[in-house]
Design a protein around this motif. Structure first.
Motif, PDB file in Angstrom:
ATOM      1  N   ALA A 107       0.830  -1.210   0.000  1.00  0.00           N
ATOM      2  CA  ALA A 107       0.000   0.000   0.000  1.00  0.00           C
ATOM      3  C   ALA A 107       0.864   1.259   0.000  1.00  0.00           C
ATOM      4  O   ALA A 107       0.551   2.244  -0.687  1.00  0.00           O
ATOM      5  N   GLN A 108       1.951   1.244   0.753  1.00  0.00           N
ATOM      6  CA  GLN A 108       2.842   2.405   0.799  1.00  0.00           C
ATOM      7  C   GLN A 108       3.477   2.649  -0.567  1.00  0.00           C
ATOM      8  O   GLN A 108       3.568   3.800  -1.016  1.00  0.00           O
ATOM      9  N   ALA A 109       3.890   1.596  -1.226  1.00  0.00           N
ATOM     10  CA  ALA A 109       4.488   1.735  -2.552  1.00  0.00           C
ATOM     11  C   ALA A 109       3.465   2.252  -3.563  1.00  0.00           C
ATOM     12  O   ALA A 109       3.782   3.099  -4.414  1.00  0.00           O
ATOM     13  N   ALA A 110       2.239   1.757  -3.469  1.00  0.00           N
ATOM     14  CA  ALA A 110       1.185   2.200  -4.387  1.00  0.00           C
ATOM     15  C   ALA A 110       0.901   3.690  -4.214  1.00  0.00           C
ATOM     16  O   ALA A 110       0.771   4.433  -5.195  1.00  0.00           O
ATOM     17  N   LEU A 111       0.823   4.126  -2.964  1.00  0.00           N
ATOM     18  CA  LEU A 111       0.559   5.544  -2.709  1.00  0.00           C
ATOM     19  C   LEU A 111       1.726   6.405  -3.166  1.00  0.00           C
ATOM     20  O   LEU A 111       1.539   7.529  -3.641  1.00  0.00           O
ATOM     21  N   THR A 125      -1.877  -3.163   9.180  1.00  0.00           N
ATOM     22  CA  THR A 125      -2.081  -3.146  10.625  1.00  0.00           C
ATOM     23  C   THR A 125      -2.364  -1.758  11.174  1.00  0.00           C
ATOM     24  O   THR A 125      -3.250  -1.568  11.998  1.00  0.00           O
ATOM     25  N   ASP A 126      -1.609  -0.765  10.706  1.00  0.00           N
ATOM     26  CA  ASP A 126      -1.720   0.591  11.244  1.00  0.00           C
ATOM     27  C   ASP A 126      -1.760   1.597  10.098  1.00  0.00           C
ATOM     28  O   ASP A 126      -0.747   2.235   9.777  1.00  0.00           O
ATOM     29  N   PRO A 127      -2.912   1.767   9.464  1.00  0.00           N
ATOM     30  CA  PRO A 127      -3.003   2.642   8.288  1.00  0.00           C
ATOM     31  C   PRO A 127      -2.609   4.090   8.566  1.00  0.00           C
ATOM     32  O   PRO A 127      -2.023   4.751   7.697  1.00  0.00           O
ATOM     33  N   VAL A 128      -2.906   4.572   9.766  1.00  0.00           N
ATOM     34  CA  VAL A 128      -2.559   5.954  10.105  1.00  0.00           C
ATOM     35  C   VAL A 128      -1.057   6.073  10.335  1.00  0.00           C
ATOM     36  O   VAL A 128      -0.386   6.958   9.787  1.00  0.00           O
ATOM     37  N   GLY A 129      -0.508   5.166  11.131  1.00  0.00           N
ATOM     38  CA  GLY A 129       0.927   5.182  11.398  1.00  0.00           C
ATOM     39  C   GLY A 129       1.752   4.968  10.147  1.00  0.00           C
ATOM     40  O   GLY A 129       2.866   5.494  10.034  1.00  0.00           O
ATOM     41  N   ALA A 130       1.216   4.215   9.202  1.00  0.00           N
ATOM     42  CA  ALA A 130       1.911   3.977   7.935  1.00  0.00           C
ATOM     43  C   ALA A 130       1.740   5.141   6.973  1.00  0.00           C
ATOM     44  O   ALA A 130       2.251   5.104   5.844  1.00  0.00           O
ATOM     45  N   LEU A 132      -0.856   6.129   5.384  1.00  0.00           N
ATOM     46  CA  LEU A 132      -1.693   5.814   4.231  1.00  0.00           C
ATOM     47  C   LEU A 132      -2.968   6.646   4.239  1.00  0.00           C
ATOM     48  O   LEU A 132      -3.482   7.016   3.184  1.00  0.00           O
ATOM     49  N   VAL A 133      -3.490   6.896   5.434  1.00  0.00           N
ATOM     50  CA  VAL A 133      -4.728   7.660   5.587  1.00  0.00           C
ATOM     51  C   VAL A 133      -4.551   8.701   6.681  1.00  0.00           C
ATOM     52  O   VAL A 133      -3.706   8.556   7.567  1.00  0.00           O
ATOM     53  N   GLN A 134      -5.384   9.742   6.611  1.00  0.00           N
ATOM     54  CA  GLN A 134      -5.325  10.794   7.631  1.00  0.00           C
ATOM     55  C   GLN A 134      -5.935  10.316   8.939  1.00  0.00           C
ATOM     56  O   GLN A 134      -5.453  10.631  10.020  1.00  0.00           O
ATOM     57  N   SER A 135      -7.025   9.570   8.838  1.00  0.00           N
ATOM     58  CA  SER A 135      -7.665   8.973  10.008  1.00  0.00           C
ATOM     59  C   SER A 135      -8.477   7.782   9.540  1.00  0.00           C
ATOM     60  O   SER A 135      -8.752   7.630   8.342  1.00  0.00           O
ATOM     61  N   MET A 136      -8.867   6.930  10.485  1.00  0.00           N
ATOM     62  CA  MET A 136      -9.650   5.749  10.124  1.00  0.00           C
ATOM     63  C   MET A 136     -11.035   6.150   9.613  1.00  0.00           C
ATOM     64  O   MET A 136     -11.565   5.532   8.699  1.00  0.00           O
ATOM     65  N   VAL A 182       6.390  -3.070  13.682  1.00  0.00           N
ATOM     66  CA  VAL A 182       6.842  -2.185  14.763  1.00  0.00           C
ATOM     67  C   VAL A 182       5.649  -1.710  15.584  1.00  0.00           C
ATOM     68  O   VAL A 182       5.692  -1.683  16.823  1.00  0.00           O
ATOM     69  N   ALA A 183       4.565  -1.360  14.899  1.00  0.00           N
ATOM     70  CA  ALA A 183       3.359  -0.895  15.586  1.00  0.00           C
ATOM     71  C   ALA A 183       2.780  -1.991  16.478  1.00  0.00           C
ATOM     72  O   ALA A 183       2.337  -1.724  17.606  1.00  0.00           O
ATOM     73  N   GLN A 184       2.800  -3.236  15.991  1.00  0.00           N
ATOM     74  CA  GLN A 184       2.259  -4.335  16.789  1.00  0.00           C
ATOM     75  C   GLN A 184       3.121  -4.625  18.019  1.00  0.00           C
ATOM     76  O   GLN A 184       2.594  -4.920  19.091  1.00  0.00           O
ATOM     77  N   VAL A 185       4.421  -4.556  17.856  1.00  0.00           N
ATOM     78  CA  VAL A 185       5.310  -4.782  18.999  1.00  0.00           C
ATOM     79  C   VAL A 185       5.042  -3.733  20.081  1.00  0.00           C
ATOM     80  O   VAL A 185       5.004  -4.045  21.283  1.00  0.00           O
ATOM     81  N   GLU A 186       4.832  -2.501  19.670  1.00  0.00           N
ATOM     82  CA  GLU A 186       4.509  -1.435  20.634  1.00  0.00           C
ATOM     83  C   GLU A 186       3.182  -1.716  21.327  1.00  0.00           C
ATOM     84  O   GLU A 186       3.029  -1.468  22.527  1.00  0.00           O
ATOM     85  N   THR A 187       2.226  -2.258  20.565  1.00  0.00           N
ATOM     86  CA  THR A 187       0.927  -2.601  21.154  1.00  0.00           C
ATOM     87  C   THR A 187       1.084  -3.735  22.164  1.00  0.00           C
ATOM     88  O   THR A 187       0.432  -3.735  23.218  1.00  0.00           O
TER      89      THR A 187
END
Length: 330
Positions: A107-111, A125-130, A132-136, A182-187
């Motif tokens: 998704a990051q490459a596509a954007l 896993t974390d669209p905002v942290g990645a 990709l989006v401004q908010s969910m 990384v986001a999941q490990v933090e969670t």
């Protein structure tokens, strides 16, 4: 005589005109009929493993159920970031109608490749942290999709480990280059607050490093917890082998990994989040919705799945308390 010949010529011209008009009307009718448009969708997937493959199956089925005619160009980056970006760039150059990005790196490459072509993701896993989006709720831009994080999945897994696993050392193998990992490990760290559990982390860059990483945890970890990391999950069998050989309980992040030989997971079917993403794609292609109009969707179902054979292989005694909270597979 001349007058008669002129009349004949006029009649012949008139007949020819009517014939041509009839052909033209027929061709117009054919082209203006209810001929169904075939949409071009570029599918970019970072790596091959059963969960991502199931998500793609769900995506395709949703579009089929919605009655759309689709031509797919399915590309797999085989875990290579350079391949990943090349695939996205090619889809942008081809001006496909929509890009289906199956994983966070995809998704990051596509954007990065396009801000115009609609992008629908899943297994993120974390669209905002990645970024990709401004908010969910309000994605903004040309991207939306479904996340593979159920808010309760990691906390419930940590609670289960805290309650039922002897010892407090939780080995985690992950690719630190994957933002979703990384986001999941933090969670996981946040979920461990208030317990005596602690993470024993091992980072890998490629699937070829996973077996050695798992072996390094022998004697250092009381259990292993593999999150939905694409690099590690693609080589999960090597972790299963180490866990079985050394009687280490192996917790995983999705149901497909339990079916492959992990001991237990709180998860959902990736087919379902792929299907939900397909429904969103149909709204964009068929109904004229914009990605920015469609909130990012969470998985709708969560369950605990336990593999009885894996439990035996890892020398885990099944607890009767689990009967009321879990589903079992042999």
């Amino acid at each position: 005589m001349m007058k008669k010949r002129i009349q004949q010529i006029a009649m012949l011209c008139s007949a020819s005109f009517l014939l041509l008009s009839g052909c033209s009307a027929k061709e117009t009718s054919k082209s203006d009929g209810n001929k169904e448009k075939t949409y071009q969708i570029g599918v970019t997937q970072f790596v091959e493993h059963p969960s991502l493959d199931a998500a793609l199956e769900g995506f395709k089925q949703a579009l089929k159920d919605k009655g759309l005619s689709v031509s797919y160009d399915v590309q797999n980056a085989q875990g290579d970031m350079n391949n990943n970006q090349t695939i996205a760039n090619n889809f942008a150059s081809d001006q496909v109608d929509l890009i289906f990005a199956n994983s966070t790196p995809s998704a990051q490459a596509a954007l990065n490749a396009t801000k115009d072509i609609p992008i629908v993701f899943t297994s993120v896993t974390d669209p905002v942290g990645a970024q990709l989006v401004q908010s969910m709720e309000k994605p903004g831009g040309n991207v939306t999709g479904t996340t593979d994080t159920h808010p309760d999945a990691i906390p419930k897994t940590v609670q289960f480990i805290d309650k039922y696993v002897k010892g407090n050392r939780v080995g985690m193998i992950y690719n630190s280059g994957e933002q979703n990992s990384v986001a999941q490990v933090e969670t996981v760290k946040k979920a461990m607050k208030g317990t005596d559990l602690k993470i024993v982390p091992v980072s890998v860059s490629t699937s070829a490093e996973v077996k050695q990483a798992a072996e390094s945890l022998v004697g250092k970890a009381d259990c292993i917890y593999i999150i939905t990391d694409n690099t590690v999950v693609s080589a999960l069998e090597s972790v299963i082998q180490v866990a079985s050989d050394h009687d280490i309980p192996l917790f995983v992040g999705e149901l497909d990994s339990v079916k492959r030989g992990g001991f237990a997971a709180y998860g959902f079917d990736y087919y379902d989040i792929g299907y939900e993403a397909g429904e969103m794609a149909a709204q964009i292609l068929k109904d004229g919705k914009k990605p920015s109009d469609l909130p990012v969707q969470y998985p709708k179902k969560l369950k605990l799945l336990i593999n009885k054979k894996a439990a035996k292989d890892m020398n885990i005694e099944l607890n009767p308390e689990w009967d009321s909270i879990a589903e079992y597979i042999e």
